[in-house]
Design a protein around this motif. Structure first.
Motif, mmCIF file in Angstrom:
data_model
loop_
_atom_site.group_PDB
_atom_site.id
_atom_site.type_symbol
_atom_site.label_atom_id
_atom_site.label_comp_id
_atom_site.label_asym_id
_atom_site.label_seq_id
_atom_site.Cartn_x
_atom_site.Cartn_y
_atom_site.Cartn_z
ATOM 1 N N ALA A 1 -7.473 1.128 8.141
ATOM 2 C CA ALA A 1 -6.590 0.200 8.844
ATOM 3 C C ALA A 1 -5.128 0.538 8.579
ATOM 4 C CB ALA A 1 -6.894 -1.237 8.420
ATOM 5 N N PHE A 2 -4.831 0.947 7.358
ATOM 6 C CA PHE A 2 -3.468 1.365 7.005
ATOM 7 C C PHE A 2 -3.029 2.554 7.857
ATOM 8 C CE2 PHE A 2 -0.779 4.093 4.198
ATOM 9 C CZ PHE A 2 0.333 3.267 4.125
ATOM 10 N N VAL B 1 0.833 -1.203 0.000
ATOM 11 C CA VAL B 1 0.000 0.000 0.000
ATOM 12 C C VAL B 1 0.866 1.251 0.000
ATOM 13 C CG1 VAL B 1 -1.694 1.329 1.320
ATOM 14 C CG2 VAL B 1 -1.942 -1.150 1.121
ATOM 15 N N GLU B 2 1.946 1.226 0.766
ATOM 16 C CA GLU B 2 2.840 2.379 0.854
ATOM 17 C C GLU B 2 3.577 2.634 -0.454
ATOM 18 O OE1 GLU B 2 4.910 5.566 1.637
ATOM 19 O OE2 GLU B 2 3.329 4.803 2.949
ATOM 20 N N SER B 3 4.086 1.589 -1.067
ATOM 21 C CA SER B 3 4.959 1.758 -2.235
ATOM 22 C C SER B 3 4.209 1.837 -3.558
ATOM 23 C CB SER B 3 5.965 0.597 -2.301
ATOM 24 O OG SER B 3 5.300 -0.650 -2.464
ATOM 25 N N ASN B 4 2.973 1.371 -3.585
ATOM 26 C CA ASN B 4 2.183 1.376 -4.814
ATOM 27 C C ASN B 4 1.468 2.725 -4.944
ATOM 28 O OD1 ASN B 4 0.211 1.017 -6.828
ATOM 29 N ND2 ASN B 4 -0.011 -1.161 -6.365
ATOM 30 N N SER C 1 -12.757 -0.581 0.409
ATOM 31 C CA SER C 1 -11.552 0.199 0.115
ATOM 32 C C SER C 1 -11.277 1.200 1.228
ATOM 33 C CB SER C 1 -11.715 0.941 -1.213
ATOM 34 O OG SER C 1 -11.955 0.047 -2.279
ATOM 35 N N TYR C 2 -12.324 1.860 1.688
ATOM 36 C CA TYR C 2 -12.172 2.860 2.751
ATOM 37 C C TYR C 2 -11.686 2.215 4.046
ATOM 38 C CZ TYR C 2 -13.522 6.585 6.020
ATOM 39 O OH TYR C 2 -13.526 7.542 7.002
ATOM 40 N N GLU C 3 -12.277 1.096 4.414
ATOM 41 C CA GLU C 3 -11.877 0.425 5.646
ATOM 42 C C GLU C 3 -10.447 -0.093 5.556
ATOM 43 O OE1 GLU C 3 -14.814 -2.479 6.700
ATOM 44 O OE2 GLU C 3 -16.415 -0.982 6.875
ATOM 45 N N PHE D 1 -2.154 1.591 16.479
ATOM 46 C CA PHE D 1 -2.289 2.988 16.052
ATOM 47 C C PHE D 1 -1.009 3.796 16.235
ATOM 48 C CE2 PHE D 1 -3.110 3.599 20.557
ATOM 49 C CZ PHE D 1 -2.622 4.869 20.818
ATOM 50 N N LYS D 2 -0.224 3.519 17.261
ATOM 51 C CA LYS D 2 0.979 4.320 17.489
ATOM 52 C C LYS D 2 1.945 4.217 16.312
ATOM 53 C CE LYS D 2 0.861 4.209 22.553
ATOM 54 N NZ LYS D 2 1.586 3.808 23.789
ATOM 55 N N ALA D 3 2.188 2.996 15.855
ATOM 56 C CA ALA D 3 3.101 2.801 14.729
ATOM 57 C C ALA D 3 2.518 3.368 13.446
ATOM 58 C CB ALA D 3 3.414 1.314 14.556
ATOM 59 N N ARG D 4 1.208 3.199 13.259
ATOM 60 C CA ARG D 4 0.592 3.667 12.017
ATOM 61 C C ARG D 4 0.492 5.195 11.982
ATOM 62 N NH1 ARG D 4 2.279 0.699 8.926
ATOM 63 N NH2 ARG D 4 1.074 1.908 7.415
#
Length: 318
Positions: free
Chosen positions: A109-110, A57-60, A103-105, A129-132
């Motif tokens: 989560a991401f 998700v991050e790299s795409n 998609s939204y959910e 949540f802290k890491a995200r």
């Protein structure tokens, strides 16, 4: 404050848009017939691939334009700006709307956020949540993604007068304001740095708050966002009292959807969240600030503020 041109266009319903009824790539994708490019994946295949694979998700950088289409060009030149006829067709298709919520959910989560009740847009913090939250702040392109998501949810929401408005998939107009106010609460409770002068703070002030179509709602949310500036003291450290934290957020949720006997069961989860909230007073000033950050649990106004939230929510935003 002068709004960015894309936010002005959004609020004005894209007056410069020249519709092309022959363009239907987004509709074909959301109905499972077309494929996202690059990658050549249908929507369910794409979601299966992305869900819980946060590195992907991050790299795409090519998927977000397909999952959250808007009438604007994005960085993926192989995608297509959303056309009015596509928005109407997607918003009236229950399966397409289910895919949009999936998609939204996934993106919530991401970001370290969980959906408590999708029918009402009620949000909560995920276990990680802290890491995200830290990841969100350190990868600024994800702030731009939130802007796109807010716009797309609004544009693709079924209008109240549409036949689909009585379907189990409700209007999506609850979601944008709920996400903005939830993120603001995380800032005020010292978990997410949205201070004025930061990149994330600028996104909150200039972009996210503008992605609400109802003028009164936009003004009210804007006032709450502006209020956080009063807490910034010398050297950028936080002082004073929280004006809008998680407790106020959940009080607002109760006010927004409470009152009807048939809704009491659905709102039980809010009571559980309110009664089960862990006591948090970060000794280090939380995610930002300093020793004089004021703690994360102080409130200004108590019941009077909560009463004001209930009144505004019921009269303006239901």
């Amino acid at each position: 404050m002068l709004l960015p041109p894309d936010v002005q266009q959004f609020q004005s319903m894209y007056p410069r848009l020249n519709p092309n009824p022959t363009n239907s790539k987004n509709l074909e994708f959301y109905t499972g017939k077309g494929k996202a490019l690059p990658g050549s994946l249908k929507i369910d295949e794409l979601l299966d691939r992305l869900e819980n694979d946060w590195a992907e998700v991050e790299s795409n950088h090519g998927f977000i334009q397909w999952l959250f289409p808007i009438p604007e060009h994005g960085m993926n030149w192989q995608s297509q700006p959303l056309e009015p006829h596509e928005a109407q067709a997607i918003s009236s298709d229950p399966l397409a709307m289910e895919r949009l919520m999936r998609s939204y959910e996934m993106m919530l989560a991401f970001y370290g956020i969980r959906m408590i009740d999708r029918n009402r847009g009620i949000l909560g913090r995920a276990d990680n949540f802290k890491a995200r939250f830290a990841h969100l702040l350190s990868h600024s392109h994800n702030l731009l993604r939130i802007t796109r998501i807010l716009k797309s949810l609004t544009i693709l929401s079924p209008p109240p007068s549409s036949p689909n408005s009585t379907h189990t998939m409700p209007s999506l107009l609850h979601h944008p304001s709920s996400l903005i106010l939830f993120l603001l609460a995380q800032h005020n409770d010292l978990r997410l740095n949205l201070l004025p002068g930061t990149t994330a703070g600028g996104s909150l002030e200039r972009f996210w708050s503008g992605c609400l179509r109802v003028h009164e709602e936009r003004e009210w949310v804007g006032d709450l966002i502006e209020g956080r500036k009063k807490r910034v003291g010398k050297e950028g450290k936080l002082v004073g009292r929280v004006q809008w934290g998680e407790e106020e957020y959940y009080e607002w949720v109760k006010a927004r959807f409470g009152g009807a006997e048939e809704e009491e069961e659905e709102l039980d989860i809010v009571e559980e969240v309110l009664s089960g909230k862990e006591e948090e007073t970060p000794s280090d000033g939380g995610c930002y600030g300093g020793d004089d950050a004021g703690g994360g649990k102080e409130r200004d106004g108590g019941e009077e503020v909560a009463s004001q939230f209930r009144s505004r929510a019921k009269t303006r935003f239901t």
